[in-house]
Design an enzyme around this catalytic site. Structure first.
Site, PDB file in Angstrom:
ATOM      1  N   TYR A 167       5.881  34.760 -33.226  1.00 34.15           N
ATOM      2  CA  TYR A 167       6.649  33.954 -34.110  1.00 34.15           C
ATOM      3  C   TYR A 167       7.227  34.388 -34.731  1.00 34.15           C
ATOM      4  CZ  TYR A 167       6.206  29.919 -37.393  1.00 34.15           C
ATOM      5  OH  TYR A 167       7.022  29.008 -37.360  1.00 34.15           O
ATOM      6  N   ASP A 271       8.897  42.709 -37.610  1.00 36.77           N
ATOM      7  CA  ASP A 271       9.008  41.148 -38.404  1.00 36.77           C
ATOM      8  C   ASP A 271       7.439  41.547 -39.651  1.00 36.77           C
ATOM      9  OD1 ASP A 271       7.588  38.917 -39.656  1.00 36.77           O
ATOM     10  OD2 ASP A 271       8.806  37.738 -38.441  1.00 36.77           O
ATOM     11  N   LYS A 298       4.980  36.109 -47.750  1.00 42.23           N
ATOM     12  CA  LYS A 298       3.877  35.238 -47.865  1.00 42.23           C
ATOM     13  C   LYS A 298       3.344  36.836 -49.315  1.00 42.23           C
ATOM     14  CE  LYS A 298       2.762  34.368 -43.018  1.00 42.23           C
ATOM     15  NZ  LYS A 298       2.636  32.382 -42.925  1.00 42.23           N
TER      16      LYS A 298
HETATM   17  C1  PLP Z   1       5.577  37.111 -38.343  1.00 46.78           C
HETATM   18  C2  PLP Z   1       5.724  35.713 -39.293  1.00 46.78           C
HETATM   19  N1  PLP Z   1       7.464  35.809 -39.203  1.00 46.78           N
HETATM   20  C3  PLP Z   1       7.755  34.986 -39.597  1.00 46.78           C
HETATM   21  C4  PLP Z   1       7.098  33.619 -40.314  1.00 46.78           C
HETATM   22  C5  PLP Z   1       7.789  32.338 -41.092  1.00 46.78           C
HETATM   23  O1  PLP Z   1       6.951  32.351 -42.666  1.00 46.78           O
HETATM   24  P1  PLP Z   1       7.405  30.568 -43.447  1.00 46.78           P
HETATM   25  O2  PLP Z   1       6.736  30.523 -42.691  1.00 46.78           O
HETATM   26  O3  PLP Z   1       7.438  31.588 -44.840  1.00 46.78           O
HETATM   27  O4  PLP Z   1       8.819  30.902 -43.211  1.00 46.78           O
HETATM   28  C6  PLP Z   1       5.895  34.096 -40.242  1.00 46.78           C
HETATM   29  C7  PLP Z   1       5.396  32.817 -40.693  1.00 46.78           C
HETATM   30  O5  PLP Z   1       3.981  32.659 -40.205  1.00 46.78           O
HETATM   31  C8  PLP Z   1       5.201  34.938 -39.702  1.00 46.78           C
HETATM   32  O6  PLP Z   1       3.906  35.021 -39.258  1.00 46.78           O
END
Ligand code: PLP
Length: 463
Positions: A167, A271, A298
């Site tokens: 994700y 990521d 986050k």
């Molecule tokens: C690994 C990862 N990348 C990207 C995102 C997307 O972040 P945002 O919700 O701030 O757009 C998340 C959100 O949970 C995530 O867990």
């Protein structure tokens, strides 16, 4: 610590238990129910964040302090979710409150640089060995979008490889095989999955530019890179898969990704939107693998909307507005004072000693969850690393996305509602994390509640 409550004979069926739990939930949250009804009139499903929605309706949360939150009906919960891992200090951290309050009366956002931006960038660059330079945006989704743009511009290629079940936010290009159904032949076999568009509305041809491979399968990714490596702009991976179920990558897999991307001139993107909290320098410090780019969000915003991406100077310098053909990356609230000040305060209050402390709390949580489940004869896998934990109910051991996808989701949702009734706030998919607002007693209280919850619905869990 674990809790084993001797079971009185409970002869209810699973559906009777589910009906009882939902009835208790409704009875305990009339104000949340009323707020949900009002919201439904103006927001589809009364919701504005799909991942956080659950039936019959989510609790409306009124306030939080430290590791506790209070719902609209005045019931308190230990917050074991921390806004999906982003609130590293829980709620109302005094340092963050002071930093934000100092700016509120004199202006929150200007179309201009500010000192706090540079400070937060310095903190990230100091902590993360692979990051020479960083830029900010307003979400993890945007961070990923910009990192992929940077990689495509740098390599002059378009193909991206992601993990099945990975994700990376809600940007179209990464909405490929996020939650595919492994039983659907369209998803392909275990070792050669086929990318499927994750939600209606994403262009079907997205899968031409974004392909998938299974996490922790060195043979599969090696094969893919042999076949198409010279077309690949970037390979993006969460070193600990969050949404897929708190599944840490194998060391050897990340090392293989590094070697393969170098061999084929592709960029490796970690990521770390979720996993940055797991070590002071991001979880890449633990794996000792240096990606070309890293995405953040986050915790670096101290509780405010944020994203960031950074990495090798040669890649990041493409964004230099004084450069010959700069890449475009803009956003009205990029680097705004409130987020930046909160982020600096949150990161300064998160030294390596605190990282280690909440990671140890995570270990205490995972082992207590395992003990409680085993003592109640519930087959389950508890996954995670550091301050993360995931509970997967069922006999199948969970090591991969496909294992996690095979669990009985209805059972997880039942345990989730039961945990809420016992005063523990986790994600509907039973994802959990610790925060610096917690101590060992907090974890023991969580485990006691978990024991009561498991015991209360045991016939359904053991069925
Ligand atoms: C690994 C990862 N990348 C990207 C995102 C997307 O972040 P945002 O919700 O701030 O757009 C998340 C959100 O949970 C995530 O867990």
């Amino acid at each position: 610590m674990s809790v084993h409550v001797p079971m009185a004979v409970d002869s209810r069926t699973r559906s009777e238990i589910e009906a009882d739990v939902v009835a208790d939930y409704r009875a305990s949250s009339p104000r949340s129910a009323a707020l949900h009804e009002a919201a439904r009139k103006v927001m589809p499903g009364g919701d504005t964040r799909t991942v956080a929605f659950h039936a019959p309706y989510p609790l409306a949360v009124a306030e939080g302090q430290g590791c506790r939150i209070q719902d609209a009906d005045g019931r308190t919960y230990i917050d074991l979710l921390n806004n999906y891992t982003s609130l590293i200090h829980g709620h109302g951290h005094p340092g963050v409150v002071a930093a934000v309050s100092a700016h509120l009366p004199t202006g929150t956002a200007f179309p201009a640089p500010n000192e706090a931006q540079t400070k937060l960038a310095e903190i990230i660059v100091d902590r993360v060995a692979s990051v020479d330079m960083v830029r900010f945006c307003n979400s993890g989704t945007e961070a990923v979008m910009n990192a992929l743009r940077a990689a495509r511009a740098f390599t002059g290629r378009e193909l991206v490889i992601k993990m099945e079940g990975g994700y990376h936010g809600t940007y179209d290009d990464v909405e490929v095989s996020v939650h595919p159904d492994p039983r659907d032949p369209a998803s392909g076999p275990d070792h050669a999955p086929i990318g499927v568009v994750g939600t209606r509305g994403v262009p079907r041809n997205t899968t031409e530019n974004v392909i998938v491979t299974p996490m922790n399968d060195v043979d599969a990714v090696s094969r893919l890179m042999r076949e198409r490596g010279d077309e690949v702009a970037a390979l993006i991976v969460e070193p600990v898969m969050g949404s897929a179920g708190m599944l840490p990558a194998d060391h050897a897999f990340l090392e293989a990704l590094r070697a393969l991307t170098l061999e084929h001139g592709a960029l490796l993107i970690f990521d770390e939107v979720m996993s940055f909290r797991l070590e002071a320098g991001g979880v890449q410090e633990h794996y000792r693998v240096r990606p070309d780019l890293t995405t953040f969000a986050k915790i670096i915003g101290g509780g405010f909307p944020v994203g960031g991406f950074g990495g090798r100077a040669s890649v990041m310098e493409q964004f230099d507005p004084l450069g010959p053909t700069p890449l475009w990356q803009s956003g009205t609230f990029n680097g705004n004072l409130i987020t930046m000040a909160a982020g600096v305060a949150a990161m300064e209050a998160y030294p390596p000693s605190e990282v280690a402390r909440i990671n140890a709390l995570g270990e205490r949580l995972r082992s207590g969850l395992r003990d409680t489940l085993a003592e109640n004869d519930v087959e389950a896998t508890v996954t995670g690393y550091g301050s993360f934990a995931g509970v997967h109910l069922g006999a199948r051991e969970v090591r991969s996305y496909r294992d996690a996808a095979a669990v009985d989701k209805g059972l997880a949702r039942l345990l989730h509602l039961t945990l809420l009734l016992e005063g523990v706030y986790a994600a509907p998919r039973l994802m959990m994390c610790t925060s610096t607002a917690m101590n060992e007693k907090t974890i023991d209280d969580v485990l006691a509640a978990f024991g009561r919850a498991v015991n209360g619905i045991r016939p359904a869990l053991a069925a």
